[in-house]
Write a protein that holds these residues in place. Sequence first.
Motif, mmCIF file in Angstrom:
data_model
loop_
_atom_site.group_PDB
_atom_site.id
_atom_site.type_symbol
_atom_site.label_atom_id
_atom_site.label_comp_id
_atom_site.label_asym_id
_atom_site.label_seq_id
_atom_site.Cartn_x
_atom_site.Cartn_y
_atom_site.Cartn_z
ATOM 1 N N LEU A 27 0.853 -1.184 0.000
ATOM 2 C CA LEU A 27 0.000 0.000 0.000
ATOM 3 C C LEU A 27 0.888 1.233 0.000
ATOM 4 N N TYR A 28 0.603 2.153 -0.902
ATOM 5 C CA TYR A 28 1.282 3.444 -0.857
ATOM 6 C C TYR A 28 0.231 4.524 -0.712
ATOM 7 N N LEU A 29 0.483 5.396 0.235
ATOM 8 C CA LEU A 29 -0.482 6.432 0.581
ATOM 9 C C LEU A 29 0.286 7.734 0.530
ATOM 10 N N LEU A 30 0.028 8.525 -0.501
ATOM 11 C CA LEU A 30 0.927 9.645 -0.764
ATOM 12 C C LEU A 30 0.158 10.950 -0.892
ATOM 13 N N ALA A 31 0.815 12.034 -0.515
ATOM 14 C CA ALA A 31 0.214 13.358 -0.634
ATOM 15 C C ALA A 31 1.318 14.348 -0.990
ATOM 16 N N GLY A 32 0.910 15.593 -1.159
ATOM 17 C CA GLY A 32 1.894 16.635 -1.465
ATOM 18 C C GLY A 32 2.654 16.287 -2.722
ATOM 19 N N ARG A 33 3.970 16.321 -2.630
ATOM 20 C CA ARG A 33 4.773 15.983 -3.799
ATOM 21 C C ARG A 33 5.511 14.668 -3.593
ATOM 22 N N GLN A 34 4.988 13.822 -2.764
ATOM 23 C CA GLN A 34 5.641 12.526 -2.519
ATOM 24 C C GLN A 34 5.669 11.671 -3.778
ATOM 25 N N TYR A 86 -1.293 -4.779 -4.898
ATOM 26 C CA TYR A 86 -0.765 -3.468 -4.517
ATOM 27 C C TYR A 86 -1.849 -2.429 -4.729
ATOM 28 N N ARG A 87 -1.993 -1.563 -3.733
ATOM 29 C CA ARG A 87 -2.978 -0.495 -3.853
ATOM 30 C C ARG A 87 -2.346 0.842 -3.509
ATOM 31 N N GLY A 88 -2.821 1.865 -4.178
ATOM 32 C CA GLY A 88 -2.295 3.196 -3.918
ATOM 33 C C GLY A 88 -3.399 4.211 -3.753
ATOM 34 N N VAL A 89 -3.185 5.147 -2.835
ATOM 35 C CA VAL A 89 -4.084 6.287 -2.667
ATOM 36 C C VAL A 89 -3.223 7.537 -2.796
ATOM 37 N N LEU A 90 -3.537 8.371 -3.778
ATOM 38 C CA LEU A 90 -2.690 9.526 -4.048
ATOM 39 C C LEU A 90 -3.480 10.818 -4.004
ATOM 40 N N ASP A 91 -2.938 11.765 -3.261
ATOM 41 C CA ASP A 91 -3.562 13.082 -3.169
ATOM 42 C C ASP A 91 -2.538 14.121 -3.642
ATOM 43 N N GLY A 92 -2.968 15.358 -3.716
ATOM 44 C CA GLY A 92 -2.045 16.448 -4.067
ATOM 45 C C GLY A 92 -1.394 16.216 -5.413
ATOM 46 N N ARG A 93 -0.085 16.423 -5.449
ATOM 47 C CA ARG A 93 0.637 16.202 -6.706
ATOM 48 C C ARG A 93 1.501 14.959 -6.608
ATOM 49 N N ALA A 94 1.053 14.006 -5.821
ATOM 50 C CA ALA A 94 1.845 12.799 -5.585
ATOM 51 C C ALA A 94 1.960 11.972 -6.858
#
Lengths: 250, 420
Positions: free
Chosen positions: B258-265, B286-294
């Motif tokens: 799992l990748y959980l990303l925000a901002g510029r990650q 594999y699952r991902g949750v992305l916010d911002g400009r990740a």
Amino acid sequence: MLKIENLHVRVEDKDILKGINLEVRAGEVHAIMGPNGSGKSTLSNVIAGRPGYTVTEGRILYQGRDLLRLTPEERVWEGIFLAFQYPVEIPGVNNTYLLKAGVNARRRHQGLPELDAMDFMRLVREKAKLVELDPSFLARGVNEGFSGGEKKRNEIFQMAVLEPTLALLDETDSGLDIDALRIVAHGVNQLRSPERAMVLVTHYQRLLDYIEPDVVHVLADGRILKTGDAALAKELETRGYDWVRKEAGI
Amino acid sequence: MSAIDRLRAQAEAVFARHGVPAPRLEHWKYTDIRRVVAPFIDHASPAASAEQGGVPNPLRDLDAYRVTFVDGRLVDGDTLPDGVRVRSLAAVLAEARGEEASRLLAVDERAPLFNGLVALNAARACDGLVIDVADGVCVQKPLYVLHWGAVGAAHPRHWIRLGRHAELTLIEHYLSDQEQAGLTNGVTRLELGAGAHARHVRLQQEARRRVHIGRLEARQARASSLVSHSIALGGAWSRVDIACTLADEAARCRLDGLYLLAGRQHADHHTEIEHGAPFGVSREMYRGVLDGRARAVFNGRIVVREGAVKTDSAQRNANLLLSDRAEVDTKPELEIYNDDVQCAHGATVGQLDAQQLFYLRARGLSEEQARQLLTFAFADEVLAGIKPPEVRRYVERAAFGKLPQAGDIASMLQQAGGAA
């Protein structure tokens, strides 16, 4: 309780409802019938607040207040319930826990104390019996792996738990075999009360063999063309919808 | 020149030849870390600091054997039970026996997902764990390894062997100082004997100024099984490579992440599973949750060798984009050299489902609550497989605890872990 005045609704640049007038009083059961594509589901979705519908004219008053200003969840808290035509599956979200959150959100809104786990489970078991819902369904994900009939039964179960003031049943009979239809209808009949109003949206008269409506409306081409009593439904069953259209001059 | 010095020099030379991976390499084309890694390449690891000021002590409720590394050096560790031999890499190398040193420091340029940083790790690793679990020994409590990054670069290197039918759960938890930039470049190797069972959890929660490079290599003997969870929550840049070889019959692996990303990650996951023998089973989610400009990259390669008949493999990657500016590149790669296999794969990138959102609101949840619940439920399908449950709950809290209604949300999950 519900007053719809000259309601015009547009979906993606297409006018679907073209001047609906409807009044539903507490204790009444209304059936809205009509051919496919007449706007029946649009009407129940607009009342429940589903995004994507634009009201271009007219208004909906619920208990004297402008309903269209409320968010979908505020409408639930105010006592409106929509039983979906196509209930969605939400894997990973527990059926019972979701319902508990919904019930308690409404109670908070009403200024009532929240139900604790014990009281809630008692309520849930009692209502599950009403629609003969296998208790194992309570522990599952929302509609996850449910058959069509089980999903519809789950909708009525949720309605029973949320105890709405105004219930909208959108094509609840579609896809049900005769046993499931009987069970769902029994559940609905149990919930009839002088304080509660119900609007049944249906294509066939079949459901109305089990739930007798006080008022029947024919919705076609975005308008209510005819209103009558339970006998009208029977007439539609034998004669179809075309004569209503002709009578209305369409 | 000692055997160790020679191996180090060889590794250094391999690194010099390959350098830090550049986007011209297929598996690095979305990810140019050269600039962010450069300041740490010639950064000597600081001497082990006697005082461990600032090192946190998370997961206190977890009943585990604990080992702590600071900047890649072992500073503290519990004694493990009989049948488990644990040594520090530094101590083993100090004894400098040629054959063992060579096993621990050799660089194989033909290894799957090899790149210059793997050689850099062999050249610069000053410490790690060298663990041998004897045949038939089931280590009851998990081994919890805290990697604390205080400042600069760390190159931890763990070499772990499980004997026949041995069992071990290894939790690698990566945390770092919020104020400091730095680089983690770790390699963990697992060798599983016949019938052995290993669980590996990488919980990467490094600070937003740090670069995390992690590699897990597994080699599995007959009927052994591996369950790996890679959880990427932190770091500015993170990259996890997992290379798993099912070398003998009926070995199985499950690689979840799992990748959980925000901002510029930015987070990369690259996995390679090699089915080298018949009746192997591999599962990947594999699952991902992305916010911002990740930005995230998932690349899952499955290789099925000619003799690996009756291989059963399934890979899924699903991504949830919470913002218009987040971006995911996902790519399955299947290389199959025999006909008698079942290989399924699927990848999705999407937003929250509008029908589900409305359904939840029509049952009385607020819009924000409905969004959080759907996001949480999506991610929790990966977390549900993490054992022991204390670790799962910790990850749930770390991932979602900051949400304003985390407690309410968690209570609605199907297999409620009870976050927050």
